[in-house]
Motif scaffolding. Structure first.
Motif, short mmCIF file in Angstrom:
data_model
loop_
_atom_site.label_atom_id
_atom_site.label_comp_id
_atom_site.label_asym_id
_atom_site.label_seq_id
_atom_site.Cartn_x
_atom_site.Cartn_y
_atom_site.Cartn_z
N MET A 130 0.81 -1.21 0.00
CA MET A 130 0.00 0.00 0.00
C MET A 130 0.85 1.27 0.00
O MET A 130 0.34 2.37 0.02
N SER A 131 2.16 1.11 0.01
CA SER A 131 3.04 2.28 0.08
C SER A 131 3.36 2.86 -1.29
O SER A 131 3.98 3.92 -1.38
N SER A 132 2.94 2.19 -2.36
CA SER A 132 3.28 2.67 -3.70
C SER A 132 2.50 3.93 -4.06
O SER A 132 1.35 4.10 -3.65
N THR A 133 3.15 4.80 -4.81
CA THR A 133 2.51 5.99 -5.35
C THR A 133 2.29 5.77 -6.84
O THR A 133 3.22 5.42 -7.56
N ALA A 134 1.06 5.97 -7.28
CA ALA A 134 0.73 5.71 -8.69
C ALA A 134 1.34 6.79 -9.57
O ALA A 134 0.84 7.91 -9.63
N PHE A 135 2.43 6.44 -10.24
CA PHE A 135 3.16 7.41 -11.05
C PHE A 135 2.29 8.00 -12.17
O PHE A 135 2.25 9.23 -12.33
N PRO A 136 1.58 7.20 -12.97
CA PRO A 136 0.77 7.77 -14.06
C PRO A 136 -0.36 8.67 -13.54
O PRO A 136 -0.63 9.72 -14.12
N VAL A 137 -1.02 8.23 -12.46
CA VAL A 137 -2.12 9.03 -11.91
C VAL A 137 -1.59 10.33 -11.34
O VAL A 137 -2.18 11.40 -11.51
N LEU A 138 -0.45 10.27 -10.66
CA LEU A 138 0.17 11.47 -10.10
C LEU A 138 0.52 12.46 -11.20
O LEU A 138 0.25 13.66 -11.09
N VAL B 56 3.00 18.00 -0.82
CA VAL B 56 3.80 16.84 -1.22
C VAL B 56 3.27 15.58 -0.53
O VAL B 56 3.12 14.52 -1.14
N GLY B 57 2.95 15.71 0.76
CA GLY B 57 2.39 14.58 1.49
C GLY B 57 1.07 14.11 0.90
O GLY B 57 0.80 12.91 0.82
N ILE B 58 0.25 15.06 0.48
CA ILE B 58 -1.04 14.72 -0.14
C ILE B 58 -0.82 14.00 -1.46
O ILE B 58 -1.45 12.97 -1.74
N LEU B 59 0.08 14.52 -2.28
CA LEU B 59 0.32 13.93 -3.60
C LEU B 59 0.94 12.54 -3.51
O LEU B 59 0.66 11.67 -4.34
N MET B 60 1.76 12.31 -2.49
CA MET B 60 2.39 11.00 -2.35
C MET B 60 1.38 9.93 -1.94
O MET B 60 1.68 8.73 -2.00
N ASN B 61 0.20 10.33 -1.54
CA ASN B 61 -0.85 9.37 -1.20
C ASN B 61 -1.66 8.95 -2.42
O ASN B 61 -2.65 8.22 -2.28
N THR B 62 -1.25 9.41 -3.59
CA THR B 62 -1.95 9.02 -4.82
C THR B 62 -1.73 7.54 -5.10
O THR B 62 -0.61 7.06 -5.11
N ARG B 63 -2.81 6.85 -5.32
CA ARG B 63 -2.72 5.44 -5.69
C ARG B 63 -3.57 5.21 -6.92
O ARG B 63 -4.37 6.05 -7.29
N GLY B 64 -3.41 4.08 -7.55
CA GLY B 64 -4.16 3.83 -8.77
C GLY B 64 -3.78 2.51 -9.39
O GLY B 64 -3.84 1.46 -8.74
N PHE C 226 -8.27 -3.21 0.76
CA PHE C 226 -7.18 -2.42 0.20
C PHE C 226 -7.60 -1.73 -1.10
O PHE C 226 -7.15 -0.61 -1.39
N LEU C 227 -8.44 -2.39 -1.87
CA LEU C 227 -8.91 -1.80 -3.12
C LEU C 227 -9.74 -0.55 -2.85
O LEU C 227 -9.56 0.49 -3.51
N ILE C 228 -10.63 -0.63 -1.88
CA ILE C 228 -11.45 0.53 -1.51
C ILE C 228 -10.56 1.67 -1.02
O ILE C 228 -10.75 2.84 -1.40
N LEU D 128 -8.77 3.37 -3.94
CA LEU D 128 -9.66 4.23 -4.73
C LEU D 128 -9.99 5.52 -3.99
O LEU D 128 -9.97 6.60 -4.58
N VAL D 129 -10.29 5.40 -2.70
CA VAL D 129 -10.66 6.59 -1.92
C VAL D 129 -9.50 7.57 -1.82
O VAL D 129 -9.67 8.79 -2.01
#
Length: 238
Positions: free
Chosen positions: A1-9, A186-194, A218-220, A223-224
């Motif tokens: 769950m620690s990954s940041t979604a690079f394309p979404v970001l 920065v903290g907010i953006l690093m929480n981007t997942r996808g 984890f999926l929910i 997405l949230v």
């Protein structure tokens, strides 16, 4: 769950016209490094999930040798597309081989550009919708009907979000000496997942690391956290 979604970001930063700004450069760089570490960690987890500790260590050694071989020798050869097959044969997940090929491929040249366009067309128009459909079919919302599991999901969401938001914010503040507004963003953006998160969750489910209920939780959460990133960024930074 620690990954940041690079394309979404990158998409969020582009829509906010921040991709070339200092905050965009910083978060994209951190996300890229985060993704590399995340993929390697997932490979290790998958390796140990398939066998004993000794077998896992053996596969890790093979993986290191494979990466060195790909970077030193295969990088300058033509036979790159068999990487996923060989990784699967070596008992490493095939995604790792595909990832390594993407890393070692030359980023310039007409052939590379044309190949990328063809692959992107097939991936985005055909494979990606099928992947999301498969992820939806694996999601079992009924498994969270019990209030206990709903509460657990909320707790995991809070811990997961804060565990990424607080370190990213504090480290940005300490290292860059910028304002709290910048650091918080920065903290907010690093929480981007996808997509990256969905791939990791699906692999975890296939390897029986995650149960269907935990997969749904984890999926929910993924997405949230992704949906709330843009709103929080506009509220705090823009």
């Amino acid at each position: 769950m620690s990954s940041t979604a690079f394309p979404v970001l990158a998409s969020i930063l582009t829509s906010a016209k921040l991709l070339s700004s200092p905050i965009g450069t910083l978060t994209v760089s951190c996300a890229a490094m985060n993704n590399v570490i995340g993929w390697c960690s997932l490979t290790l987890a998958g390796t140990f999930a398939k066998g004993s500790g000794i077998a896992g260590l053996w596969v890790i050694l093979i993986s290191v040798g494979y990466v060195l071989f790909m970077f030193i020798i295969v990088r300058w050869s033509i036979n790159r597309l068999a990487s996923s097959f060989f990784c699967d044969t070596l008992d490493i997940h095939s995604f790792f081989g595909a990832f390594i090929v993407g890393v070692i491929c030359l980023k310039s040249g007409q052939f590379t550009l044309e190949l990328f366009e063809k692959i992107e067309l097939i991936t985005v128009e055909l494979l990606l919708p099928l992947f999301f459909a498969a992820s939806g079919m694996r999601t079992s919302l009924g498994s969270l009907n019990d209030k206990l599991y709903g509460d657990i999901t909320v707790v995991i969401f809070a811990v997961d979000t804060l565990a990424k938001f607080l370190p990213a914010t504090l480290m940005t503040k300490c290292v860059t000496k910028r304002s709290w507004r910048f650091s918080t963003s920065v903290g907010i953006l690093m929480n981007t997942r996808g997509l990256i998160e969905l791939i990791a969750l699906n692999i975890g489910l296939q390897l029986n690391i995650l149960s269907p209920r935990l997969f749904t939780m984890f999926l929910i959460i993924a997405l949230v956290t992704t949906f709330m990133t843009s709103s929080l960024l506009w509220l705090v930074y823009l």
